[in-house]
Structures are given as structure tokens and as C-alpha cells.
Design a protein around this motif. Sequence first.
Motif, PDB file in Angstrom:
ATOM      1  N   LEU A   1       0.825  -1.215   0.000  1.00  0.00           N
ATOM      2  CA  LEU A   1       0.000   0.000   0.000  1.00  0.00           C
ATOM      3  C   LEU A   1       0.855   1.259   0.000  1.00  0.00           C
ATOM      4  O   LEU A   1       0.431   2.297  -0.520  1.00  0.00           O
ATOM      5  CB  LEU A   1      -0.967  -0.022   1.184  1.00  0.00           C
ATOM      6  CG  LEU A   1      -1.973  -1.181   1.154  1.00  0.00           C
ATOM      7  CD1 LEU A   1      -2.851  -1.167   2.402  1.00  0.00           C
ATOM      8  CD2 LEU A   1      -2.806  -1.190  -0.118  1.00  0.00           C
ATOM      9  N   MET A   2       2.062   1.183   0.537  1.00  0.00           N
ATOM     10  CA  MET A   2       2.988   2.313   0.520  1.00  0.00           C
ATOM     11  C   MET A   2       3.579   2.525  -0.878  1.00  0.00           C
ATOM     12  O   MET A   2       3.710   3.652  -1.345  1.00  0.00           O
ATOM     13  CB  MET A   2       4.127   2.063   1.515  1.00  0.00           C
ATOM     14  CG  MET A   2       5.227   3.115   1.515  1.00  0.00           C
ATOM     15  SD  MET A   2       6.718   2.601   2.433  1.00  0.00           S
ATOM     16  CE  MET A   2       6.075   2.403   4.070  1.00  0.00           C
TER      17      MET A   2
ATOM     18  N   GLY B   1      -5.841   4.210  -5.999  1.00  0.00           N
ATOM     19  CA  GLY B   1      -6.656   4.390  -7.196  1.00  0.00           C
ATOM     20  C   GLY B   1      -6.045   3.787  -8.448  1.00  0.00           C
ATOM     21  O   GLY B   1      -6.351   4.234  -9.550  1.00  0.00           O
ATOM     22  N   THR B   2      -5.181   2.767  -8.292  1.00  0.00           N
ATOM     23  CA  THR B   2      -4.540   2.185  -9.474  1.00  0.00           C
ATOM     24  C   THR B   2      -5.127   0.840  -9.871  1.00  0.00           C
ATOM     25  O   THR B   2      -4.488   0.077 -10.570  1.00  0.00           O
ATOM     26  CB  THR B   2      -3.013   2.051  -9.250  1.00  0.00           C
ATOM     27  OG1 THR B   2      -2.777   1.313  -8.059  1.00  0.00           O
ATOM     28  CG2 THR B   2      -2.339   3.403  -9.170  1.00  0.00           C
TER      29      THR B   2
ATOM     30  N   ALA C   1      -8.041  -2.702  -9.447  1.00  0.00           N
ATOM     31  CA  ALA C   1      -8.656  -3.747  -8.633  1.00  0.00           C
ATOM     32  C   ALA C   1      -7.635  -4.526  -7.806  1.00  0.00           C
ATOM     33  O   ALA C   1      -7.946  -4.966  -6.698  1.00  0.00           O
ATOM     34  CB  ALA C   1      -9.442  -4.704  -9.525  1.00  0.00           C
ATOM     35  N   LEU C   2      -6.431  -4.714  -8.331  1.00  0.00           N
ATOM     36  CA  LEU C   2      -5.441  -5.466  -7.564  1.00  0.00           C
ATOM     37  C   LEU C   2      -5.101  -4.741  -6.262  1.00  0.00           C
ATOM     38  O   LEU C   2      -5.045  -5.354  -5.204  1.00  0.00           O
ATOM     39  CB  LEU C   2      -4.166  -5.690  -8.385  1.00  0.00           C
ATOM     40  CG  LEU C   2      -4.252  -6.660  -9.554  1.00  0.00           C
ATOM     41  CD1 LEU C   2      -2.905  -6.761 -10.267  1.00  0.00           C
ATOM     42  CD2 LEU C   2      -4.711  -8.033  -9.100  1.00  0.00           C
ATOM     43  N   ARG C   3      -4.894  -3.438  -6.328  1.00  0.00           N
ATOM     44  CA  ARG C   3      -4.592  -2.693  -5.105  1.00  0.00           C
ATOM     45  C   ARG C   3      -5.786  -2.743  -4.161  1.00  0.00           C
ATOM     46  O   ARG C   3      -5.627  -2.862  -2.949  1.00  0.00           O
ATOM     47  CB  ARG C   3      -4.203  -1.253  -5.390  1.00  0.00           C
ATOM     48  CG  ARG C   3      -3.657  -0.565  -4.120  1.00  0.00           C
ATOM     49  CD  ARG C   3      -3.269   0.889  -4.401  1.00  0.00           C
ATOM     50  NE  ARG C   3      -2.509   1.475  -3.327  1.00  0.00           N
ATOM     51  CZ  ARG C   3      -3.010   1.891  -2.161  1.00  0.00           C
ATOM     52  NH1 ARG C   3      -4.296   1.723  -1.890  1.00  0.00           N
ATOM     53  NH2 ARG C   3      -2.244   2.442  -1.244  1.00  0.00           N
ATOM     54  N   GLY C   4      -6.983  -2.665  -4.715  1.00  0.00           N
ATOM     55  CA  GLY C   4      -8.185  -2.770  -3.894  1.00  0.00           C
ATOM     56  C   GLY C   4      -8.262  -4.103  -3.173  1.00  0.00           C
ATOM     57  O   GLY C   4      -8.683  -4.171  -2.016  1.00  0.00           O
TER      58      GLY C   4
ATOM     59  N   THR D   1       4.181  -0.465  -9.586  1.00  0.00           N
ATOM     60  CA  THR D   1       2.994  -0.944 -10.285  1.00  0.00           C
ATOM     61  C   THR D   1       2.729  -2.363  -9.799  1.00  0.00           C
ATOM     62  O   THR D   1       3.618  -3.225  -9.902  1.00  0.00           O
ATOM     63  CB  THR D   1       3.205  -0.950 -11.812  1.00  0.00           C
ATOM     64  OG1 THR D   1       3.502   0.378 -12.243  1.00  0.00           O
ATOM     65  CG2 THR D   1       1.970  -1.477 -12.539  1.00  0.00           C
ATOM     66  N   LEU D   2       1.533  -2.597  -9.262  1.00  0.00           N
ATOM     67  CA  LEU D   2       1.160  -3.931  -8.804  1.00  0.00           C
ATOM     68  C   LEU D   2       0.716  -4.736 -10.017  1.00  0.00           C
ATOM     69  O   LEU D   2      -0.276  -4.405 -10.664  1.00  0.00           O
ATOM     70  CB  LEU D   2       0.038  -3.820  -7.760  1.00  0.00           C
ATOM     71  CG  LEU D   2      -0.398  -5.097  -7.063  1.00  0.00           C
ATOM     72  CD1 LEU D   2       0.750  -5.748  -6.305  1.00  0.00           C
ATOM     73  CD2 LEU D   2      -1.555  -4.795  -6.113  1.00  0.00           C
TER      74      LEU D   2
END
Length: 179
Positions: free
Chosen positions: A118-119, A124-125, A127-130, A160-161
Amino acid sequence: MKTLTLLRHAKSGWDDPVARDFDRPLNAKGRRAAEVMGRHMRDADFAFDHIVASPAIRVGETLDAIEAGYGRKLAPEWDRRVYLASAATLLDVVHGFDDGAARVLLVGHNPGLEDLVLMLVPEGTGALRGAVEAKYPTATLAEMTFPVDHWADVADGGGTLTRFVRPRDLDPTLGPDER
């Protein structure tokens, strides 16, 4: 370009009568989840130039089970700083990686791993970050890429995740226990 893959240790046995948290082993579901994740890593052609891991018993047992599914020997560098580390400490560990390694696997614990994702990945990047925000379950992989040449240049919001794979994504029986 640098690629950092984070792996949270598999599910451990809270009912095991060990004196120290550090010595807590995996339970049967955790071993199975780690082996499934290892097979996924093999099938998805994951490869690492370097591996750094917490020396906790449950992390070592996770890597043993990953190896069984992955079909390759993993030779981690055991780093005590990773044990129950905060995101800030984990970032210090990342900054110290040898720049000759382009793809590194870091194996440890929550909440540090989740907080590190998360850091490093901007809000807002996608669904993966969500999904990471919702929960970073045991035996889960998160892969991030960074457009840098030096690990010391990995910075807040700079990643970038690219993958977030939970055991239940690979085998629904490995999802949360029903209560």
C-alpha cells in the motif's frame, strides 16, 4: 526495471503449544496452500535472482512447501529484520538489495507486507490494489515492478502492482474457514 515479489507465510498453527511466536509451525491447510502456490509459481514461470526471508519457523516451512510445488530449490538469505517488520523496515531491506538482482522474492509477515504494498503502489490504481486493501491472506503473492535501476530508488508510490494471487484464487477450498 526491478521486480519485487512479496510472499506472506502460509497459515500457521495457533493451537500448537510453542513458547515463542517465532517457533510457530504451519498447520495442514497452510502446507497445502503453500504447495499450491508453488505449483502456480512454476506454471506462471516465476524466477528470482535473490530471495530474502524471515527466519521464523513458519516462513521456513512455507518455503519448503513452496519448493515441493515449484520444483526448484530456493536458497533464501535469512534476515532477522524481516521477522514481524513494519513496512518502513521492509523498505530499508529492499533498499539494501544488490542492484545485480532484477527479480527479488521477499518472504515475511503481515501487517508489514500489506502495508509495504500500500505504501509503494499509488491509491486508485485498480482492482489489484483494492484487493490488497481488503485483505492480504496467508500464502499470498504480490508482485510489483519499479522503473528504476537501483533498489535504493524504490520509493513511496513508485510501483505498479502486476499480480496479487491468493491461494483461494487457485483452489477455492483454500479460502477462509467458515464459522
